[in-house]
Motif scaffolding. Sequence first.
Motif, PDB file in Angstrom:
ATOM      1  N   THR A   1       0.833  -1.198   0.000  1.00 21.63           N
ATOM      2  CA  THR A   1       0.000   0.000   0.000  1.00 21.63           C
ATOM      3  C   THR A   1       0.874   1.256   0.000  1.00 21.63           C
ATOM      4  N   ALA A   2       0.222   2.407  -0.170  1.00 24.34           N
ATOM      5  CA  ALA A   2       0.948   3.671  -0.302  1.00 24.34           C
ATOM      6  C   ALA A   2       1.780   3.994   0.934  1.00 24.34           C
ATOM      7  N   ASP A   3       1.318   3.586   2.119  1.00 18.76           N
ATOM      8  CA  ASP A   3       2.098   3.881   3.324  1.00 18.76           C
ATOM      9  C   ASP A   3       3.376   3.052   3.392  1.00 18.76           C
ATOM     10  N   GLN A   4       3.466   2.015   2.545  1.00 21.43           N
ATOM     11  CA  GLN A   4       4.709   1.257   2.439  1.00 21.43           C
ATOM     12  C   GLN A   4       5.624   1.841   1.367  1.00 21.43           C
ATOM     13  N   ARG A   5       5.051   2.612   0.448  1.00 25.05           N
ATOM     14  CA  ARG A   5       5.841   3.252  -0.606  1.00 25.05           C
ATOM     15  C   ARG A   5       6.311   4.649  -0.200  1.00 25.05           C
ATOM     16  N   PHE A   6       5.541   5.313   0.661  1.00 25.37           N
ATOM     17  CA  PHE A   6       5.864   6.676   1.084  1.00 25.37           C
ATOM     18  C   PHE A   6       6.022   6.682   2.594  1.00 25.37           C
ATOM     19  N   ALA A   7       7.244   6.785   3.040  1.00 30.99           N
ATOM     20  CA  ALA A   7       7.541   6.725   4.472  1.00 30.99           C
ATOM     21  C   ALA A   7       7.012   7.966   5.182  1.00 30.99           C
ATOM     22  N   PRO A   8       6.682   7.853   6.486  1.00 31.65           N
ATOM     23  CA  PRO A   8       6.236   9.029   7.249  1.00 31.65           C
ATOM     24  C   PRO A   8       7.268  10.148   7.180  1.00 31.65           C
ATOM     25  N   GLY A   9       6.806  11.354   6.884  1.00 28.80           N
ATOM     26  CA  GLY A   9       7.700  12.493   6.779  1.00 28.80           C
ATOM     27  C   GLY A   9       8.347  12.651   5.419  1.00 28.80           C
ATOM     28  N   GLU A  10       8.191  11.656   4.540  1.00 26.63           N
ATOM     29  CA  GLU A  10       8.806  11.743   3.210  1.00 26.63           C
ATOM     30  C   GLU A  10       8.097  12.810   2.373  1.00 26.63           C
ATOM     31  N   LYS A  11       8.861  13.592   1.646  1.00 27.01           N
ATOM     32  CA  LYS A  11       8.299  14.620   0.784  1.00 27.01           C
ATOM     33  C   LYS A  11       7.770  14.000  -0.506  1.00 27.01           C
ATOM     34  N   PHE A  12       6.626  14.483  -0.928  1.00 25.95           N
ATOM     35  CA  PHE A  12       6.058  14.036  -2.208  1.00 25.95           C
ATOM     36  C   PHE A  12       5.222  15.169  -2.785  1.00 25.95           C
ATOM     37  N   ALA A  13       5.009  15.117  -4.082  1.00 24.42           N
ATOM     38  CA  ALA A  13       4.173  16.120  -4.736  1.00 24.42           C
ATOM     39  C   ALA A  13       2.710  15.738  -4.549  1.00 24.42           C
ATOM     40  N   PRO A  14       1.827  16.710  -4.247  1.00 22.42           N
ATOM     41  CA  PRO A  14       0.406  16.393  -4.117  1.00 22.42           C
ATOM     42  C   PRO A  14      -0.131  15.746  -5.402  1.00 22.42           C
ATOM     43  N   GLY A  15      -0.671  14.575  -5.272  1.00 17.00           N
ATOM     44  CA  GLY A  15      -1.132  13.806  -6.422  1.00 17.00           C
ATOM     45  C   GLY A  15      -0.257  12.596  -6.700  1.00 17.00           C
ATOM     46  N   GLU A  16       0.971  12.622  -6.210  1.00 18.92           N
ATOM     47  CA  GLU A  16       1.904  11.521  -6.473  1.00 18.92           C
ATOM     48  C   GLU A  16       1.480  10.206  -5.815  1.00 18.92           C
ATOM     49  N   PRO A  17       1.121  10.185  -4.524  1.00 20.38           N
ATOM     50  CA  PRO A  17       0.698   8.904  -3.933  1.00 20.38           C
ATOM     51  C   PRO A  17      -0.535   8.310  -4.608  1.00 20.38           C
ATOM     52  N   PHE A  18      -1.504   9.152  -4.952  1.00 14.56           N
ATOM     53  CA  PHE A  18      -2.730   8.656  -5.581  1.00 14.56           C
ATOM     54  C   PHE A  18      -2.420   8.077  -6.956  1.00 14.56           C
ATOM     55  N   ALA A  19      -1.694   8.820  -7.779  1.00  8.31           N
ATOM     56  CA  ALA A  19      -1.370   8.357  -9.134  1.00  8.31           C
ATOM     57  C   ALA A  19      -0.465   7.132  -9.101  1.00  8.31           C
ATOM     58  N   THR A  20       0.488   7.123  -8.178  1.00  2.00           N
ATOM     59  CA  THR A  20       1.388   5.973  -8.042  1.00  2.00           C
ATOM     60  C   THR A  20       0.604   4.719  -7.691  1.00  2.00           C
ATOM     61  N   THR A  21      -0.344   4.853  -6.775  1.00  2.00           N
ATOM     62  CA  THR A  21      -1.156   3.714  -6.355  1.00  2.00           C
ATOM     63  C   THR A  21      -2.048   3.227  -7.486  1.00  2.00           C
ATOM     64  N   LEU A  22      -2.666   4.155  -8.195  1.00  2.00           N
ATOM     65  CA  LEU A  22      -3.538   3.788  -9.316  1.00  2.00           C
ATOM     66  C   LEU A  22      -2.754   3.010 -10.373  1.00  2.00           C
ATOM     67  N   ALA A  23      -1.565   3.484 -10.682  1.00  2.00           N
ATOM     68  CA  ALA A  23      -0.714   2.798 -11.665  1.00  2.00           C
ATOM     69  C   ALA A  23      -0.284   1.432 -11.150  1.00  2.00           C
ATOM     70  N   ALA A  24       0.054   1.338  -9.856  1.00  2.00           N
ATOM     71  CA  ALA A  24       0.523   0.075  -9.288  1.00  2.00           C
ATOM     72  C   ALA A  24      -0.570  -0.992  -9.320  1.00  2.00           C
ATOM     73  N   ILE A  25      -1.809  -0.584  -9.088  1.00  2.00           N
ATOM     74  CA  ILE A  25      -2.928  -1.534  -9.106  1.00  2.00           C
ATOM     75  C   ILE A  25      -3.044  -2.198 -10.476  1.00  2.00           C
ATOM     76  N   ILE A  26      -3.028  -1.388 -11.529  1.00  2.00           N
ATOM     77  CA  ILE A  26      -3.175  -1.926 -12.884  1.00  2.00           C
ATOM     78  C   ILE A  26      -1.932  -2.714 -13.286  1.00  2.00           C
ATOM     79  N   ARG A  27      -0.767  -2.178 -13.016  1.00  2.00           N
ATOM     80  CA  ARG A  27       0.472  -2.865 -13.398  1.00  2.00           C
ATOM     81  C   ARG A  27       0.570  -4.232 -12.722  1.00  2.00           C
ATOM     82  N   HIS A  28       0.115  -4.315 -11.482  1.00  2.00           N
ATOM     83  CA  HIS A  28       0.154  -5.576 -10.749  1.00  2.00           C
ATOM     84  C   HIS A  28      -0.696  -6.642 -11.433  1.00  2.00           C
ATOM     85  N   GLU A  29      -1.848  -6.245 -11.943  1.00  2.00           N
ATOM     86  CA  GLU A  29      -2.714  -7.201 -12.636  1.00  2.00           C
ATOM     87  C   GLU A  29      -2.116  -7.606 -13.981  1.00  2.00           C
TER      88      GLU A  29
END
Length: 304
Positions: free
Chosen positions: A43-71
């Motif tokens: 899940t995203a909390d395993q990809r983005f560590a607490p306190g880690e900087k990210f661009a707003p939208g990056e966790p959501f888009a990363t997760t959406l892509a990971a779901i499809i790529r995994h299948e």
Amino acid sequence: MNRLRSNQEGWIAPVLAAIVALLLLAGPLLMHYGQIAHNDLPTADQRFAPGEKFAPGEPFATTLAAIIRHELDSRTGWRPNDFILWGPSLWADNNANRQLGIIQAVRESGRIFKDNLTKVSSDEFDPELVEADTAFRNDAGKFWLPSAESKYRAGVKHLRNYIAGLKTEPLKSRPINQRNIELIKLFQAWTDLLGGAHAKLYSDEIPWMELDDVFYDAQGFAHVMHQLIVAVHIEYRETIAGRQVLNTLFTEVAGALEQAAAMKPLVVVNGSPSGLFANHRRNLAAFLSEARQKMYSIREELEK
């Protein structure tokens, strides 16, 4: 000599029957445990560590892509457009139906991401999200010209382009706007999907042979929403940091969806409330109902 040959030939049929029986037993067991292993996705909390900087939208888009790529990248790949024995209509259909639920939930979540979470009023749509949304709407059962796999891989590529555009100066991609009124629309879409799934799971008009289809289709919804609500919790963590009620609700919804997504009975059975066997579809419906009701509470809190 003839008697010896006759005795040897007499063993052939039972041995062959035993081999066939073992194969018939081993096949479903391999698919069952293979599916359990496949369903595990970080899940995203395993990809983005607490306190880690990210661009707003990056966790959501990363997760959406990971779901499809995994299948797409699993050992069996995209199943709904496969040979009939492995598609959603016959035999090894559990993962195929689960993937149909996954793509439907991805489409709805991606639509809200494009239409609301990254857009305000008369702003233009993010072009990469438009392309991703279009690609994910390709027919899930289409084998070629174009195949479902090729279009979904293109959708993943556009999501990666979107993420890259969040890290340029100036920005090429539209970040999540952090507006509660837009986030509410995501939960509205999710509760609508869960409401439809819940109604099907509780329907007494579903033929016995289709019970597992409905079960795994609904479980596909749960898988996507579990992954994405963890991502949303990360995306909006600063906005809801001081609101313990919201933090608790996000955690509880994620927990209910995780349990729904992880259910994997060897056989989906439809036992009576006081019977010896479980009623798997209604057990799944209970987790989905819990998640849905708490999503309504999240919407109420966001409206305050």
